[in-house]
Scaffold this motif. Structure first.
Motif, mmCIF file in Angstrom:
data_model
loop_
_atom_site.group_PDB
_atom_site.id
_atom_site.type_symbol
_atom_site.label_atom_id
_atom_site.label_comp_id
_atom_site.label_asym_id
_atom_site.label_seq_id
_atom_site.Cartn_x
_atom_site.Cartn_y
_atom_site.Cartn_z
ATOM 1 N N VAL A 207 103.394 73.518 45.673
ATOM 2 C CA VAL A 207 102.893 73.069 47.181
ATOM 3 C C VAL A 207 103.489 74.191 48.042
ATOM 4 O O VAL A 207 102.896 74.530 49.028
ATOM 5 C CB VAL A 207 103.383 71.613 47.453
ATOM 6 C CG1 VAL A 207 103.363 71.279 48.909
ATOM 7 C CG2 VAL A 207 102.693 70.686 46.713
ATOM 8 N N ALA A 208 104.739 74.462 47.818
ATOM 9 C CA ALA A 208 105.556 75.488 48.667
ATOM 10 C C ALA A 208 104.683 76.780 48.678
ATOM 11 O O ALA A 208 104.549 77.649 49.522
ATOM 12 C CB ALA A 208 106.945 75.729 48.253
ATOM 13 N N GLU A 209 104.272 77.175 47.188
ATOM 14 C CA GLU A 209 103.799 78.537 47.117
ATOM 15 C C GLU A 209 102.296 78.254 47.849
ATOM 16 O O GLU A 209 101.767 79.336 48.665
ATOM 17 C CB GLU A 209 103.305 78.666 45.768
ATOM 18 C CG GLU A 209 104.369 79.102 44.898
ATOM 19 C CD GLU A 209 103.975 79.238 43.330
ATOM 20 O OE1 GLU A 209 102.752 79.080 43.108
ATOM 21 O OE2 GLU A 209 104.643 79.340 42.576
ATOM 22 N N LEU A 210 101.506 77.282 47.914
ATOM 23 C CA LEU A 210 100.271 77.243 48.585
ATOM 24 C C LEU A 210 100.800 77.208 50.019
ATOM 25 O O LEU A 210 99.949 77.725 50.938
ATOM 26 C CB LEU A 210 99.705 76.140 48.410
ATOM 27 C CG LEU A 210 99.304 75.667 46.742
ATOM 28 C CD1 LEU A 210 98.770 74.488 46.533
ATOM 29 C CD2 LEU A 210 98.137 76.639 46.531
ATOM 30 N N ALA A 211 101.602 76.601 50.682
ATOM 31 C CA ALA A 211 102.218 76.758 52.057
ATOM 32 C C ALA A 211 102.238 78.061 52.439
ATOM 33 O O ALA A 211 101.898 78.474 53.637
ATOM 34 C CB ALA A 211 103.428 75.528 52.110
ATOM 35 N N VAL A 212 102.856 78.983 51.500
ATOM 36 C CA VAL A 212 103.161 80.214 51.984
ATOM 37 C C VAL A 212 101.791 81.055 52.162
ATOM 38 O O VAL A 212 101.492 81.780 53.026
ATOM 39 C CB VAL A 212 104.044 80.801 51.031
ATOM 40 C CG1 VAL A 212 103.870 82.588 51.041
ATOM 41 C CG2 VAL A 212 105.601 80.681 51.099
ATOM 42 N N LEU A 213 100.792 80.707 50.992
ATOM 43 C CA LEU A 213 99.640 81.308 51.156
ATOM 44 C C LEU A 213 98.717 80.889 52.248
ATOM 45 O O LEU A 213 97.853 81.608 53.073
ATOM 46 C CB LEU A 213 98.657 81.027 49.796
ATOM 47 C CG LEU A 213 99.120 81.731 48.384
ATOM 48 C CD1 LEU A 213 98.229 80.978 47.444
ATOM 49 C CD2 LEU A 213 99.075 83.018 48.570
ATOM 50 N N HIS A 214 98.895 79.684 52.863
ATOM 51 C CA HIS A 214 98.043 79.003 53.768
ATOM 52 C C HIS A 214 98.794 79.473 55.204
ATOM 53 O O HIS A 214 97.959 79.938 56.164
ATOM 54 C CB HIS A 214 98.780 77.603 54.027
ATOM 55 C CG HIS A 214 97.698 76.795 54.891
ATOM 56 N ND1 HIS A 214 97.947 75.364 55.232
ATOM 57 C CD2 HIS A 214 96.916 76.947 55.789
ATOM 58 C CE1 HIS A 214 97.211 75.017 55.973
ATOM 59 N NE2 HIS A 214 96.494 75.855 56.455
ATOM 60 N N ALA B 180 100.388 83.297 60.325
ATOM 61 C CA ALA B 180 101.443 82.732 61.034
ATOM 62 C C ALA B 180 102.539 83.192 60.222
ATOM 63 O O ALA B 180 102.540 83.792 59.202
ATOM 64 C CB ALA B 180 101.338 81.126 60.514
ATOM 65 N N ALA B 181 103.901 82.911 60.616
ATOM 66 C CA ALA B 181 105.052 83.296 60.107
ATOM 67 C C ALA B 181 105.168 82.411 58.971
ATOM 68 O O ALA B 181 104.640 81.604 58.858
ATOM 69 C CB ALA B 181 106.287 83.182 61.211
ATOM 70 N N PRO B 182 105.778 83.122 57.777
ATOM 71 C CA PRO B 182 106.232 82.495 56.545
ATOM 72 C C PRO B 182 106.873 81.336 56.689
ATOM 73 O O PRO B 182 107.770 80.949 57.571
ATOM 74 C CB PRO B 182 106.728 83.497 55.843
ATOM 75 C CG PRO B 182 107.225 84.374 56.709
ATOM 76 C CD PRO B 182 106.338 84.547 58.006
ATOM 77 N N PRO B 183 106.781 80.142 55.873
ATOM 78 C CA PRO B 183 107.420 78.955 55.911
ATOM 79 C C PRO B 183 108.984 79.479 55.508
ATOM 80 O O PRO B 183 109.190 80.404 55.108
ATOM 81 C CB PRO B 183 106.911 78.095 55.065
ATOM 82 C CG PRO B 183 105.449 78.411 54.549
ATOM 83 C CD PRO B 183 105.651 80.031 54.908
ATOM 84 N N ALA B 184 109.932 78.479 55.694
ATOM 85 C CA ALA B 184 111.460 78.705 55.426
ATOM 86 C C ALA B 184 111.402 78.771 53.898
ATOM 87 O O ALA B 184 110.634 78.457 53.041
ATOM 88 C CB ALA B 184 112.229 77.472 55.768
ATOM 89 N N GLU B 185 112.410 79.598 53.585
ATOM 90 C CA GLU B 185 112.496 79.993 51.835
ATOM 91 C C GLU B 185 112.808 78.772 51.116
ATOM 92 O O GLU B 185 112.524 78.580 50.018
ATOM 93 C CB GLU B 185 113.738 81.042 51.769
ATOM 94 C CG GLU B 185 113.063 82.435 52.216
ATOM 95 C CD GLU B 185 113.828 83.643 51.542
ATOM 96 O OE1 GLU B 185 114.630 83.463 50.502
ATOM 97 O OE2 GLU B 185 113.760 84.595 52.556
ATOM 98 N N THR C 121 112.710 72.250 49.072
ATOM 99 C CA THR C 121 113.916 71.278 49.158
ATOM 100 C C THR C 121 113.486 70.735 50.377
ATOM 101 O O THR C 121 113.645 69.404 50.333
ATOM 102 C CB THR C 121 115.154 72.190 49.134
ATOM 103 O OG1 THR C 121 115.424 73.058 48.002
ATOM 104 C CG2 THR C 121 116.357 71.164 49.566
ATOM 105 N N ARG C 122 113.180 71.299 51.501
ATOM 106 C CA ARG C 122 112.957 70.513 52.795
ATOM 107 C C ARG C 122 111.852 69.509 52.627
ATOM 108 O O ARG C 122 111.861 68.179 53.158
ATOM 109 C CB ARG C 122 112.671 71.513 53.910
ATOM 110 C CG ARG C 122 114.046 72.325 54.124
ATOM 111 C CD ARG C 122 113.775 73.484 55.006
ATOM 112 N NE ARG C 122 113.758 73.078 56.359
ATOM 113 C CZ ARG C 122 113.817 73.896 57.392
ATOM 114 N NH1 ARG C 122 113.557 75.288 57.168
ATOM 115 N NH2 ARG C 122 113.709 73.742 58.585
ATOM 116 N N LEU C 123 110.730 69.946 51.774
ATOM 117 C CA LEU C 123 109.612 69.063 51.801
ATOM 118 C C LEU C 123 110.032 67.970 50.838
ATOM 119 O O LEU C 123 109.580 66.681 50.944
ATOM 120 C CB LEU C 123 108.390 69.628 51.088
ATOM 121 C CG LEU C 123 107.779 70.487 52.031
ATOM 122 C CD1 LEU C 123 106.730 71.416 51.394
ATOM 123 C CD2 LEU C 123 107.075 69.992 53.320
#
Length: 159
Positions: free
Chosen positions: A18-25, A31-36, A40-42
């Protein structure tokens, strides 16, 4: 085993994907990339349940192919409309990797988001999409959604 994709609630083991998909999204939406530490935050938002709440704050649905690959996700959370004096479901994200768009998977994700709204007793879903995202706009129009023209602002809170 069916050849059809499956939409289901995300599980903790899905968080890296899901985090990988959020980066692609984020890349897709320019947009700016999500937090590294996004996974964990999700995890806290999706699987942590505050003592005063019967359910986690955020819901995440994933689209999974028969072989197990997750090719899309949608996230949503209840929000409040002051003008409507009611709650609605805010869909924060809906994303499919290229090559899986236009095949009905987005419709399956939207059906799952609609089911979340029904389960919560909510009568409306709201979301945003970039004005340049013509494919998404056509998709949402076909669903019978109605666009409202507004600008979305973001203001960082310092300290």
């Amino acid at each position: 085993m069916s050849d059809a994709p499956l939409v289901r609630r995300a599980e903790p083991a899905d968080l890296p994907r899901v985090a990988e998909l959020a980066v692609l999204h984020a890349q897709y939406e320019r947009a700016a990339p999500p937090a590294e530490d996004l996974a964990t935050r999700l995890a806290a938002l999706l699987f942590g349940t505050p003592a005063d709440s019967p359910a986690p704050r955020l819901r995440c649905l994933v689209a999974q192919l028969p072989g197990g690959e997750i090719v899309g996700y949608a996230t949503c959370a209840p929000e409040v409309s002051t003008w409507g004096a009611c709650e609605y479901l805010h869909m924060d994200c809906l994303f499919l990797v290229p090559g899986h768009r236009g095949l009905g998977v987005g419709g399956l994700l939207m059906d799952a988001v609609l089911a979340e709204a029904r389960d919560l007793g909510l009568t409306e879903i709201q979301w945003n999409t970039p004005t340049w995202n013509e494919g998404a706009i056509r998709f949402y129009d076909r669903l019978g959604a109605h666009a409202k023209e507004k600008l979305r602002y973001s203001l960082p809170v310092e300290g």
